[in-house]
Enzyme design. Structure first.
Site, PDB file in Angstrom:
ATOM      1  CD1 TRP A  21       1.653  -6.084  -6.832  1.00 21.18           C
ATOM      2  CD2 TRP A  21      -0.544  -6.485  -6.683  1.00 21.18           C
ATOM      3  NE1 TRP A  21       1.234  -6.226  -5.856  1.00 21.18           N
ATOM      4  CE2 TRP A  21       0.178  -6.723  -5.824  1.00 21.18           C
ATOM      5  CE3 TRP A  21      -2.103  -6.539  -7.865  1.00 21.18           C
ATOM      6  CZ2 TRP A  21      -0.964  -6.489  -4.619  1.00 21.18           C
ATOM      7  CZ3 TRP A  21      -2.674  -6.664  -6.615  1.00 21.18           C
ATOM      8  CH2 TRP A  21      -2.219  -5.921  -5.273  1.00 21.18           C
ATOM      9  CG  ASP A  22       5.075  -4.467  -7.087  1.00 23.59           C
ATOM     10  OD1 ASP A  22       5.184  -5.203  -7.743  1.00 23.59           O
ATOM     11  OD2 ASP A  22       5.885  -4.176  -6.358  1.00 23.59           O
ATOM     12  CD1 TRP A  23       5.198  -8.093  -8.077  1.00 20.52           C
ATOM     13  CD2 TRP A  23       3.750  -9.130 -10.716  1.00 20.52           C
ATOM     14  NE1 TRP A  23       3.358  -9.275  -8.755  1.00 20.52           N
ATOM     15  CE2 TRP A  23       2.894  -9.233  -9.479  1.00 20.52           C
ATOM     16  CE3 TRP A  23       3.633  -9.500 -11.776  1.00 20.52           C
ATOM     17  CZ2 TRP A  23       1.712 -10.264 -10.062  1.00 20.52           C
ATOM     18  CZ3 TRP A  23       2.399 -10.696 -11.925  1.00 20.52           C
ATOM     19  CH2 TRP A  23       1.186 -10.794 -10.735  1.00 20.52           C
ATOM     20  CG  ASN A  82       0.706 -10.305   0.157  1.00 14.58           C
ATOM     21  OD1 ASN A  82       1.756 -10.644   0.556  1.00 14.58           O
ATOM     22  ND2 ASN A  82       0.802  -8.431  -0.504  1.00 14.58           N
ATOM     23  CD  GLU A  83       3.195  -6.693   1.116  1.00 13.05           C
ATOM     24  OE1 GLU A  83       2.758  -5.159   0.441  1.00 13.05           O
ATOM     25  OE2 GLU A  83       4.352  -6.501   1.241  1.00 13.05           O
ATOM     26  CD  GLU A 117       6.220  -9.987  -0.506  1.00 12.95           C
ATOM     27  OE1 GLU A 117       5.017 -10.799  -0.736  1.00 12.95           O
ATOM     28  OE2 GLU A 117       6.222  -8.527  -0.848  1.00 12.95           O
TER      29      GLU A 117
END
Length: 385
Positions: free
Chosen positions: A18-20, A268-269, A365
């Protein structure tokens, strides 16, 4: 499909990167495993319906599996009822009233009062099976009404409008078995000390451990609970859909009695991703491909999950939101109705003062890139910090 290989496995989606966080695709049994034996009959599930929080009027719906037919006793705290069980699944409904009830309140509005309950199945004074619950008396409503700006999106708790202050909760470790109960307690305690009153369990991780929800109950932290689907499109074949249905039933049965649960959210999204992220062009879908994938999305998040929730709750208590956010952050309507994920700051390279201008109805978010831990910097920077 958007999301590639991760969408075909019902495991933590963030394990695929993920981006994190990094990509660590783990495998294997990661929770405790036990064999449970029982004689004659045992309690499989207990649901506590709050008929009137203000009056303390409850209804316990107890599901009992029995291998015999006979007379038993079901005790709820100090109240005992004689019951007749048949072979198979039995559904026993018992009313219960709390005298001089105290309400459960979110952090900052009052005490998150909890009532302990023990549900005990007996035969001839011998205990066969027990379940323990902690019940918080409260009402929660999601208010969506048209107004001069668009359409409202806020929660009322015990009839009081509540401004939600909180954060998104992601799994605390790339390797989940390393996270102990003390980790979850620390996360919730820090949220409370920061004057938060809600945490969103983000849909790219896992359904959190019991310790997390117990701490939210005790500390007055409401929970926006995503189902575990994020930033991808998912299969719609019967085997996959039926597996998801069982996943929903299993997790809702586990979590439904927590007073902290405020909302169930489909994903989510994903709605935003399908309409705004150019997946159709990236994957070179034909019109027929796109129609099939979008129909499968609707089958999961607009039909299966809400219908399954309706079967587990009375409809007036089923607070379901199909996808977070409801509209992509680049569109004007995202700030006038529904919930919003605003990523103009950091990802969109806008300055921080944009937050004063771009104010949504409910910011579920947003964020910006943070600095790494000091020990991480020290491991790669030559000069000692």
């Amino acid at each position: 499909m958007p999301g590639d290989e991760k969408v075909f496995t019902r495991k933590a989606q963030y394990h695929y990167g993920w981006d994190w966080g990094p990509r660590f695709v783990t495998s294997g049994i990661w929770k405790k495993v036990s064999l449970q034996f029982w004689n004659k009959a045992h309690i499989t599930n207990v649901k506590c319906n709050q008929l009137s929080a203000e009056k303390g009027e409850l209804q316990f719906v107890t599901e009992i599996q029995s291998t015999v037919q006979g007379k038993f006793q079901l005790r709820i705290n100090d109240k005992t009822k004689v019951i007749n069980l048949k072979k198979g699944i039995n559904r026993i409904v018992i009313p219960y009233t709390i005298e001089n009830p105290k309400l459960w309140w979110p952090n900052g509005l009052g005490s998150p009062h909890l009532y302990p309950f023990q549900i005990n199945l007996l035969q001839n004074t011998v205990s066969l099976s027990k379940k323990e619950l902690r019940i918080g008396l409260r009402t929660i409503e999601l208010i969506q009404e048209k107004d001069e700006m668009g359409k409202s999106f806020y929660f009322k708790v015990n009839g009081e409008p509540v401004f939600m202050k909180g954060a998104n909760y992601i799994p605390p470790d790339s390797f989940l078995p390393r996270a102990t109960d003390s980790v979850y307690k620390s996360i919730v305690k820090k949220a409370k000390n920061a004057n938060m009153n809600m945490l969103r369990v983000w849909g790219g991780g896992v359904y959190a451990d019991d310790a997390f929800y117990n701490e939210c109950d005790e500390n007055g932290i409401l929970v926006w609970q995503d189902f575990m689907f994020a930033c991808a499109m998912y299969p719609g074949n019967d085997d996959y859909v039926n597996n998801v249905k069982n996943e929903v039933i299993d997790n809702v049965n586990r979590l439904q009695n927590h007073p902290s649960i405020a909302l169930w959210c489909g994903n989510n999204e994903i709605d935003e991703g399908w309409h705004n992220w150019g997946w159709q062009k990236q994957y070179k879908y034909s019109a027929q491909d796109s129609a099939k994938i979008w129909n499968d999305y609707q089958k999961l998040f607009h039909q299966l999950i809400p219908k399954t929730l309706d079967s587990l709750f009375s409809k007036d208590k089923n607070r379901y939101w199909p996808s977070s956010p409801s509209i992509g952050w680049g569109k004007k309507e995202s700030l006038t109705q529904g919930d919003s994920h605003y990523w103009g700051v950091w990802w969109g390279k806008e300055p921080f003062d944009v937050y004063e201008k771009k104010v949504g109805r409910f910011m579920s978010e947003y964020g910006f890139q943070g600095m790494p831990a000091l020990e991480t910097l020290q491991s790669v920077v030559k000069k000692k910090i």
